[in-house]
Design a protein around this motif. Structure first.
Motif, PDB file in Angstrom:
ATOM      1  N   ILE A  10       0.848  -1.201   0.000  1.00 40.20           N
ATOM      2  CA  ILE A  10       0.000   0.000   0.000  1.00 40.20           C
ATOM      3  C   ILE A  10       0.878   1.244   0.000  1.00 40.20           C
ATOM      4  O   ILE A  10       0.637   2.187  -0.754  1.00 40.20           O
ATOM      5  CB  ILE A  10      -0.967  -0.015   1.200  1.00 40.20           C
ATOM      6  CG1 ILE A  10      -2.041  -1.083   0.980  1.00 40.20           C
ATOM      7  CG2 ILE A  10      -1.593   1.366   1.421  1.00 40.20           C
ATOM      8  CD1 ILE A  10      -2.863  -1.397   2.215  1.00 40.20           C
ATOM      9  N   ASN A  11       1.899   1.251   0.826  1.00 42.44           N
ATOM     10  CA  ASN A  11       2.799   2.399   0.888  1.00 42.44           C
ATOM     11  C   ASN A  11       3.539   2.586  -0.443  1.00 42.44           C
ATOM     12  O   ASN A  11       3.637   3.704  -0.960  1.00 42.44           O
ATOM     13  CB  ASN A  11       3.784   2.239   2.038  1.00 42.44           C
ATOM     14  CG  ASN A  11       4.515   3.523   2.325  1.00 42.44           C
ATOM     15  OD1 ASN A  11       3.911   4.558   2.560  1.00 42.44           O
ATOM     16  ND2 ASN A  11       5.840   3.467   2.280  1.00 42.44           N
ATOM     17  N   MET A  13       2.595   1.517  -3.400  1.00 44.78           N
ATOM     18  CA  MET A  13       1.631   1.893  -4.427  1.00 44.78           C
ATOM     19  C   MET A  13       1.243   3.361  -4.271  1.00 44.78           C
ATOM     20  O   MET A  13       1.106   4.084  -5.268  1.00 44.78           O
ATOM     21  CB  MET A  13       0.397   0.986  -4.353  1.00 44.78           C
ATOM     22  CG  MET A  13      -0.482   1.043  -5.582  1.00 44.78           C
ATOM     23  SD  MET A  13      -1.903  -0.096  -5.529  1.00 44.78           S
ATOM     24  CE  MET A  13      -1.095  -1.688  -5.565  1.00 44.78           C
ATOM     25  N   ALA A  14       1.077   3.820  -3.042  1.00 51.34           N
ATOM     26  CA  ALA A  14       0.769   5.235  -2.794  1.00 51.34           C
ATOM     27  C   ALA A  14       1.902   6.116  -3.307  1.00 51.34           C
ATOM     28  O   ALA A  14       1.650   7.150  -3.951  1.00 51.34           O
ATOM     29  CB  ALA A  14       0.537   5.472  -1.302  1.00 51.34           C
ATOM     30  N   LEU A  41      -5.638  -3.616  -3.424  1.00 50.98           N
ATOM     31  CA  LEU A  41      -5.068  -2.568  -2.579  1.00 50.98           C
ATOM     32  C   LEU A  41      -5.154  -1.149  -3.126  1.00 50.98           C
ATOM     33  O   LEU A  41      -4.826  -0.203  -2.410  1.00 50.98           O
ATOM     34  CB  LEU A  41      -3.592  -2.907  -2.303  1.00 50.98           C
ATOM     35  CG  LEU A  41      -3.333  -4.283  -1.692  1.00 50.98           C
ATOM     36  CD1 LEU A  41      -1.849  -4.572  -1.655  1.00 50.98           C
ATOM     37  CD2 LEU A  41      -3.960  -4.388  -0.316  1.00 50.98           C
ATOM     38  N   SER A  42      -5.588  -0.972  -4.356  1.00 48.53           N
ATOM     39  CA  SER A  42      -5.500   0.364  -4.961  1.00 48.53           C
ATOM     40  C   SER A  42      -6.357   1.408  -4.244  1.00 48.53           C
ATOM     41  O   SER A  42      -5.930   2.563  -4.121  1.00 48.53           O
ATOM     42  CB  SER A  42      -5.840   0.322  -6.451  1.00 48.53           C
ATOM     43  OG  SER A  42      -7.172  -0.083  -6.655  1.00 48.53           O
ATOM     44  N   ARG A  44      -7.151   1.518  -1.012  1.00 50.50           N
ATOM     45  CA  ARG A  44      -6.452   1.881   0.231  1.00 50.50           C
ATOM     46  C   ARG A  44      -5.190   2.682  -0.082  1.00 50.50           C
ATOM     47  O   ARG A  44      -4.861   3.634   0.625  1.00 50.50           O
ATOM     48  CB  ARG A  44      -6.113   0.637   1.050  1.00 50.50           C
ATOM     49  CG  ARG A  44      -7.361   0.049   1.713  1.00 50.50           C
ATOM     50  CD  ARG A  44      -7.000  -1.043   2.677  1.00 50.50           C
ATOM     51  NE  ARG A  44      -6.821  -2.293   1.927  1.00 50.50           N
ATOM     52  CZ  ARG A  44      -6.353  -3.410   2.453  1.00 50.50           C
ATOM     53  NH1 ARG A  44      -5.984  -3.457   3.707  1.00 50.50           N
ATOM     54  NH2 ARG A  44      -6.240  -4.493   1.713  1.00 50.50           N
ATOM     55  N   ALA A  45      -4.496   2.313  -1.160  1.00 45.52           N
ATOM     56  CA  ALA A  45      -3.290   3.046  -1.543  1.00 45.52           C
ATOM     57  C   ALA A  45      -3.640   4.469  -1.977  1.00 45.52           C
ATOM     58  O   ALA A  45      -2.915   5.408  -1.656  1.00 45.52           O
ATOM     59  CB  ALA A  45      -2.560   2.312  -2.669  1.00 45.52           C
ATOM     60  N   ARG A  46      -4.737   4.628  -2.698  1.00 50.40           N
ATOM     61  CA  ARG A  46      -5.153   5.963  -3.135  1.00 50.40           C
ATOM     62  C   ARG A  46      -5.460   6.847  -1.922  1.00 50.40           C
ATOM     63  O   ARG A  46      -5.047   8.008  -1.863  1.00 50.40           O
ATOM     64  CB  ARG A  46      -6.365   5.874  -4.066  1.00 50.40           C
ATOM     65  CG  ARG A  46      -6.705   7.186  -4.730  1.00 50.40           C
ATOM     66  CD  ARG A  46      -7.651   7.028  -5.895  1.00 50.40           C
ATOM     67  NE  ARG A  46      -7.264   6.015  -6.859  1.00 50.40           N
ATOM     68  CZ  ARG A  46      -6.315   6.149  -7.791  1.00 50.40           C
ATOM     69  NH1 ARG A  46      -5.635   7.273  -7.870  1.00 50.40           N
ATOM     70  NH2 ARG A  46      -6.054   5.175  -8.636  1.00 50.40           N
ATOM     71  N   HIS A  48      -4.233   6.497   1.052  1.00 51.27           N
ATOM     72  CA  HIS A  48      -2.939   6.759   1.704  1.00 51.27           C
ATOM     73  C   HIS A  48      -2.153   7.825   0.937  1.00 51.27           C
ATOM     74  O   HIS A  48      -1.534   8.699   1.547  1.00 51.27           O
ATOM     75  CB  HIS A  48      -2.144   5.458   1.818  1.00 51.27           C
ATOM     76  CG  HIS A  48      -0.905   5.572   2.634  1.00 51.27           C
ATOM     77  ND1 HIS A  48      -0.899   6.012   3.946  1.00 51.27           N
ATOM     78  CD2 HIS A  48       0.396   5.304   2.328  1.00 51.27           C
ATOM     79  CE1 HIS A  48       0.347   6.012   4.400  1.00 51.27           C
ATOM     80  NE2 HIS A  48       1.145   5.594   3.433  1.00 51.27           N
TER      81      HIS A  48
END
Length: 66
Positions: A10-11, A13-14, A41-42, A44-46, A48
């Protein structure tokens, strides 16, 4: 084979989303992540990435005010 944790992904990808900027596409993310990772995860990554962008903006504003 070493697999990254969801938190790390996630981190990462963010960070990728921030590098690509607003309008980052799934195709751009697919250069770095699997479709499964993007699907899972996209969102949640967005969220973040948005949080990180706000923190960065606040830090720049505070630095200018100092």
């Amino acid at each position: 084979m070493h697999q990254k944790s969801d938190t790390t992904l996630i981190n990462d990808m963010a960070d990728a989303m921030l590098r690509y900027g607003e309008g980052c596409t799934r195709d751009q993310l697919a250069m770095h992540f699997t479709q499964d990772e993007i699907d899972r995860l996209s969102e949640r990554a967005r969220a973040h990435a948005n949080e990180k962008a706000v923190i960065q903006r606040r830090a720049r504003v505070a630095a200018r005010a100092a």
